[in-house]
Write a protein that holds these residues in place. Structure first.
Motif, PDB file in Angstrom:
ATOM      1  N   UNK A  34       8.351 -13.212 -22.027  1.00  0.00           N
ATOM      2  CA  UNK A  34       7.655 -12.681 -20.860  1.00  0.00           C
ATOM      3  C   UNK A  34       6.724 -13.743 -20.328  1.00  0.00           C
ATOM      4  N   UNK A 134      -2.741  -3.988 -27.157  1.00  0.00           N
ATOM      5  CA  UNK A 134      -1.686  -4.751 -27.825  1.00  0.00           C
ATOM      6  C   UNK A 134      -0.650  -5.336 -26.868  1.00  0.00           C
ATOM      7  N   UNK A 135      -0.583  -4.858 -25.635  1.00  0.00           N
ATOM      8  CA  UNK A 135       0.384  -5.473 -24.713  1.00  0.00           C
ATOM      9  C   UNK A 135      -0.284  -5.942 -23.433  1.00  0.00           C
ATOM     10  N   UNK A 138       1.252  -8.838 -21.573  1.00  0.00           N
ATOM     11  CA  UNK A 138       2.569  -8.671 -20.961  1.00  0.00           C
ATOM     12  C   UNK A 138       2.366  -8.041 -19.588  1.00  0.00           C
ATOM     13  N   UNK A 140       4.100  -7.615 -17.046  1.00  0.00           N
ATOM     14  CA  UNK A 140       5.137  -6.732 -16.530  1.00  0.00           C
ATOM     15  C   UNK A 140       4.989  -5.302 -17.034  1.00  0.00           C
ATOM     16  N   UNK A 141       4.340  -5.115 -18.196  1.00  0.00           N
ATOM     17  CA  UNK A 141       4.210  -3.774 -18.758  1.00  0.00           C
ATOM     18  C   UNK A 141       2.984  -3.038 -18.206  1.00  0.00           C
ATOM     19  N   UNK A 142       2.178  -3.703 -17.383  1.00  0.00           N
ATOM     20  CA  UNK A 142       0.946  -3.085 -16.880  1.00  0.00           C
ATOM     21  C   UNK A 142       1.071  -2.690 -15.418  1.00  0.00           C
ATOM     22  N   UNK A 360       1.685  -3.299  -6.925  1.00  0.00           N
ATOM     23  CA  UNK A 360       2.749  -3.943  -7.682  1.00  0.00           C
ATOM     24  C   UNK A 360       4.030  -3.786  -6.880  1.00  0.00           C
ATOM     25  N   UNK A 362       8.032  -4.277  -7.421  1.00  0.00           N
ATOM     26  CA  UNK A 362       9.131  -4.583  -8.329  1.00  0.00           C
ATOM     27  C   UNK A 362      10.293  -5.128  -7.519  1.00  0.00           C
ATOM     28  N   UNK A 366      13.350  -6.940 -13.600  1.00  0.00           N
ATOM     29  CA  UNK A 366      12.561  -7.699 -14.561  1.00  0.00           C
ATOM     30  C   UNK A 366      11.525  -8.626 -13.923  1.00  0.00           C
ATOM     31  N   UNK A 408      10.014 -10.581 -17.361  1.00  0.00           N
ATOM     32  CA  UNK A 408      10.423 -10.409 -18.754  1.00  0.00           C
ATOM     33  C   UNK A 408      11.894 -10.796 -18.864  1.00  0.00           C
TER      34      UNK A 408
END
Lengths: 409, 154
Positions: A34, A134-135, A138, A140-142, A360, A362, A366, A408
């Motif tokens: 990522x 913990x992420x 990253x 892309x995960x937020x 955001x 998209x 990815x 990612x």
């Protein structure tokens, strides 16, 4: 466009088109990655804005546009020889405390399922202090460009070398997970080496469909490094009166407890999320707390969001050494020590609020682009999230504009 | 300073342009084959599970649970990346865009808490896997349902 930009573009074009979560179905190995490419600008040019205490510089006085506060790349190698045992190694390259962009082992641990509901991990483990701790790297995960700064910067320790034990209980439609971890950590920060010899964490998490509840308690014995020790030595050189001051403020070896609670509701088309946290370092610098509330809506590929975050705590002034009790020739030295202590106090209590508006986009499954504008209001006698502040100056209001591209593979 | 700002901003403009090209290509790829058939979720006939709710299917495919409601191990089988059926399954059953599903899995993957479901290349391949894996659960077009599987969600 210069050579460096061209290289970045070519590399990214390859990544953008790479199969997502590349893994051969029959292999026990997996390789994933990522990354985020970012740029940020601050309207405040007499200080640097930093989202995390690790940075020595940021956008503002050091850079007009800073490309490094959000930029990072991570690769992860996973291995799962059977249903019970798995291992993970993650290396992340990002800008470090010394201003250099370099890789570090983010985590490396072995995971073993003692029973389907009881799991143990050993090695370097991510601490789940906050909801997205913990992420948080990253992108892309937020949903946001970066996690709300006032709250997420309270905990500088994000991984621990040790063990954790977790128990998962499934109930109708959801699950409850309790995790206890113990370990130690060494984190290099701008101010020096932040070393924690004992870190205890207890995390409770309930997930039920779109609902997530999170609560954590953690405590660590922290050594704040050389710059602090020099200050305490300075005070102690003035005898018993100085020792009193140093005993009041020096948190080395004392427990610093933190509690945090969080709530998230994300049915898919929209989300709301809130977290609150409070803790102290076991010294007269005081308690500090932070909270945020955030919500967003998804309009197809575009997801706008708004966040309100606020940090509080710490004290306005310090209880330093009384210069009148010493010969006048020592006054300048005492004043210097007291001023250093005052600057530490102002940097400790992030009394600041931020309203963030962002979106955001998209563009591919990815790859996401994000843009965010933060309006900061820093209160008196606090440095907020600023460093390298011009002498005699205190930031009051500022706007930060940031853009990122997360991917990612 | 000015050079630096122009540099970063220029780079981002180029990135957006490249990404938009790729998005156009991606969208075209997915328009090619539109199937009017329903998507159904199936398990092996040898699996005692007969009926699942949407939430239960969601929990299994989003990695929230590794078990069927009866406590048996559940192994989700996904379809090919960027295939039409996978896009439709994500949107119609999981009620999420493919980007959201990816984002969800990157959270689990990069915290070492799990791996996304293994994926196979076609619905026929899903049937072949289910024939040997009683714990498996997959999704296929309704017209392809045969005696070897049972529809547990539609």
């Amino acid at each position: 466009m210069n050579k460096c930009q061209a290289t970045v573009l070519i590399l990214l074009s390859v990544i953008l088109n790479a199969p997502i979560f590349a893994q051969s179905t029959n292999s026990i190995w997996s390789l994933n990655g990522y990354g985020t490419l970012g740029a940020a600008h601050s309207s405040e040019n007499k200080a640097d804005y930093i989202p995390s205490p690790v940075f020595p510089k940021g956008p503002g006085s050091s850079y007009n546009w800073d490309a490094m506060i959000d930029t990072r790349a991570g690769v992860q190698l996973g291995v799962q020889p059977n249903d019970k045992l798995s291992g993970v190694l993650q290396v992340v390259a990002e800008k470090r405390f010394d201003g250099k962009f370099k890789p570090r082992v983010e985590w490396a641990n072995l995971h073993y399922a003692l029973t389907p509901s009881l799991h143990v991990r050993a090695g370097r483990i991510a601490l789940g202090t906050y909801m997205v701790s913990d992420h948080r790297k990253v992108g892309h995960s937020l949903p946001w460009l970066r996690p709300p700064v006032e709250l997420y910067r309270l905990i500088a320790i994000t991984s621990s070398d040790g063990v954790d034990l977790s128990y998962q209980h499934n109930f109708t439609g959801g699950s409850y997970t309790a995790t206890v971890s113990y370990g130690s950590s060494k984190a290099k920060e701008f101010v020096g080496l932040l070393e924690a010899s004992n870190i205890w964490t207890m995390v409770h998490r309930v997930e039920r469909g779109p609902l997530t509840l999170h609560a954590s308690y953690s405590s660590a014995k922290v050594d704040y490094g050389r710059q602090f020790h020099l200050l305490w030595d300075g005070f102690e050189a003035f005898g018993p009166a100085g020792e009193v001051v140093s005993a009041r403020y020096d948190a080395t070896g004392r427990w610093s407890p933190f509690i945090a609670v969080g709530f998230q509701y994300d049915p898919g088309d929209w989300f709301v999320m809130t977290e609150w946290s409070e803790g102290d370092v076991g010294s007269d610098f005081g308690n500090r707390a932070a909270w945020y509330v955030s919500g967003g809506y998804r309009l197809g590929a575009i997801a706008p969001y708004v966040t309100f975050a606020r940090g509080s705590g710490g004290h306005r002034s310090v209880n330093g050494l009384d210069a009148t009790a010493f010969p006048p020739s020592l006054t300048p030295a005492i004043n210097t020590l007291n001023e250093s202590l005052q600057v530490m106090q102002e940097g400790y209590g992030v009394r600041q609020q931020t309203v963030s508006l962002g979106a955001r986009w998209d563009v591919l499954p990815n790859v996401a682009f994000k843009g965010q504008v933060d309006h900061l209001h820093t209160r008196k006698q606090s440095l907020g999230t600023f460093i390298n502040v011009a002498p005699g100056y205190r930031p009051r209001e500022a706007n930060i504009i940031s853009i990122t591209m997360d991917f990612v593979f | 300073m000015t050079t630096k700002r122009t540099g970063i901003v220029t780079l981002f403009i180029h990135l957006v342009v490249v990404a938009m090209f790729l998005q156009a290509a991606y969208a075209a790829e997915n328009d090619n084959e539109s199937i009017g058939d329903d998507i159904v979720v199936v398990v092996s006939r040898l699996n005692p599970v007969r009926d699942l709710t949407r939430t239960q299917v969601e929990d299994i495919f989003l990695g929230r649970t590794q078990q069927f409601p009866n406590g048996q191990r559940a192994v989700p089988i996904d379809q090919a990346e960027r295939s039409t059926i996978r896009e439709r399954f994500n949107e119609e059953v999981l009620a999420r865009t493919s980007a959201q599903v990816r984002s969800h899995w990157s959270r689990i993957l990069f915290t070492g808490r799990g791996q996304p479901p293994r994926s196979v290349t076609s619905s026929e391949e899903v049937l072949r896997v289910l024939a040997t894996q009683v714990q498996g659960i997959g999704y296929i077009e309704r017209r392809l349902v045969d005696d070897s599987v049972v529809v547990v969600f539609e």
